[in-house]
Design a protein around this motif. Structure first.
Motif, mmCIF file in Angstrom:
data_model
loop_
_atom_site.group_PDB
_atom_site.id
_atom_site.type_symbol
_atom_site.label_atom_id
_atom_site.label_comp_id
_atom_site.label_asym_id
_atom_site.label_seq_id
_atom_site.Cartn_x
_atom_site.Cartn_y
_atom_site.Cartn_z
ATOM 1 N N THR A 30 0.833 -1.200 0.000
ATOM 2 C CA THR A 30 0.000 0.000 0.000
ATOM 3 C C THR A 30 0.870 1.254 0.000
ATOM 4 N N GLY A 31 0.504 2.217 -0.843
ATOM 5 C CA GLY A 31 1.227 3.479 -0.884
ATOM 6 C C GLY A 31 2.322 3.525 -1.925
ATOM 7 N N THR A 32 2.667 2.397 -2.540
ATOM 8 C CA THR A 32 3.702 2.385 -3.561
ATOM 9 C C THR A 32 3.092 2.757 -4.915
ATOM 10 N N ASN A 33 3.973 3.115 -5.862
ATOM 11 C CA ASN A 33 3.491 3.412 -7.206
ATOM 12 C C ASN A 33 2.884 2.172 -7.854
ATOM 13 N N GLY A 34 3.431 1.005 -7.529
ATOM 14 C CA GLY A 34 2.861 -0.230 -8.057
ATOM 15 C C GLY A 34 1.429 -0.419 -7.619
ATOM 16 N N HIS A 35 1.150 -0.098 -6.366
ATOM 17 C CA HIS A 35 -0.207 -0.203 -5.830
ATOM 18 C C HIS A 35 -1.138 0.761 -6.559
ATOM 19 N N ARG A 36 -0.630 1.941 -6.899
ATOM 20 C CA ARG A 36 -1.445 2.917 -7.635
ATOM 21 C C ARG A 36 -1.736 2.421 -9.055
#
Length: 295
Positions: A188-194
């Motif tokens: 959560t909070g990583t660019n991958g999660h976005r």
């Protein structure tokens, strides 16, 4: 391969074999667990590969993402942390030794929750960020999948024991050498999660006109960062991703829903039939009408 590992692998072959007799696909009573069987190599075909962990009990398979090819077999696993439009092909299978495959669908949000519960270490890295990877299959994963498949024989145990074994499988995957790649996407909070959130929107709305600016803004990323991270993870741009989803769905509609070419093109979001036919031919190698006839 040790004797114990060999025995476990033989058990895995036996279990998948007995559950898939006379069928190419078996959706097990365990949520998200699917078994496949093919007794001959297949033609390359385009499909959406859900976020999943894929094992092969017997045989060999090739998956193409963008310009990159991934080959895996009984000694390797493949996983994708996000849904990806890929080209897949069974390359080793015979009636005597059929291809026997296992797919366990992954939920990135469950992975993120598990990382928090188990205090799984996570660090940012500049290494390869692709959302798909192949790794060597550890014997612990083979053992866990054997126990998971054995539950099919005792259905009353599935509601209680399958979530525990699946949780173990996810933990083993996160702690494997390929786990860091998965953590970078799921955390959560990583660019991958976005990017996962953006892909979820695309899956539900691929047939609609898309504004890349608005999509990037909706997941809290600048346009340049969104483009870069999307391509890092998926090997394609957001527009290419949308186009592949449209064309893959159009082919499914043509082959399985008895729609004509014009209706299928409109249903997946094309306003121009000529553009649809042109892009379909470029992607699948022949115009939709000819593809339908050959099918």
């Amino acid at each position: 391969m040790t004797i114990t590992t060999k025995n476990k692998h033989e058990q895995l072959i036996q279990l998948v074999d007995q559950y898939t007799v006379a069928k190419n696909r078996f959706e097990t009573p365990i949520s998200g667990l699917i078994l496949n069987r093919w007794e001959a190599p297949t033609q390359a075909h385009s499909n959406i590969l859900d976020a999943s962990l894929c094992l092969i009990a017997q045989g060999k398979k090739q998956v193409i993402l963008g310009e990159e090819s991934y080959i895996y077999d009984a000694e390797h696993f493949l996983f994708t942390a996000i849904d990806l439009p890929v080209i897949s092909q069974i390359i080793t299978a015979t009636p005597e030794k059929p291809y026997l495959g296992i797919i366990l669908k992954l939920d990135p949000y469950v992975l993120a929750k598990l990382m928090l519960e188990a205090h799984v270490p996570f660090k940012h890295s500049t290494e390869d960020k692709k959302g798909l990877a192949v790794g060597e299959l550890p014997h612990e994963l083979t053992d866990a999948f054997v126990r998971l498949l054995q539950l099919i024989q005792t259905p009353d145990d599935i509601p209680i024991l399958s979530p525990l074994i699946i949780k173990e499988i996810l933990y083993r995957l996160l702690m494997s050498p390929q786990g860091d790649r998965l953590k970078r996407i799921a955390a959560t909070g990583t660019n991958g999660h976005r990017i996962i959130k953006a892909i979820e929107w695309l899956k539900q709305n691929f047939f609609k006109p898309m504004s890349i600016d608005e999509l990037a803004n909706s997941v809290g990323m600048s346009l340049s960062s969104f483009h870069q991270h999307f391509r890092d993870i998926t090997s394609m741009s957001p527009l290419q991703y949308q186009k592949r989803m449209r064309l893959t769905e159009a082919r499914r509609l043509l082959m399985t829903e008895d729609l004509d070419v014009s209706s299928a093109s409109v249903q997946v979001g094309y306003e121009s039939l000529s553009q649809f036919s042109r892009e379909y031919k470029r992607f699948f190698g022949m115009p939709p009408s000819e593809d339908l006839k050959s099918f």
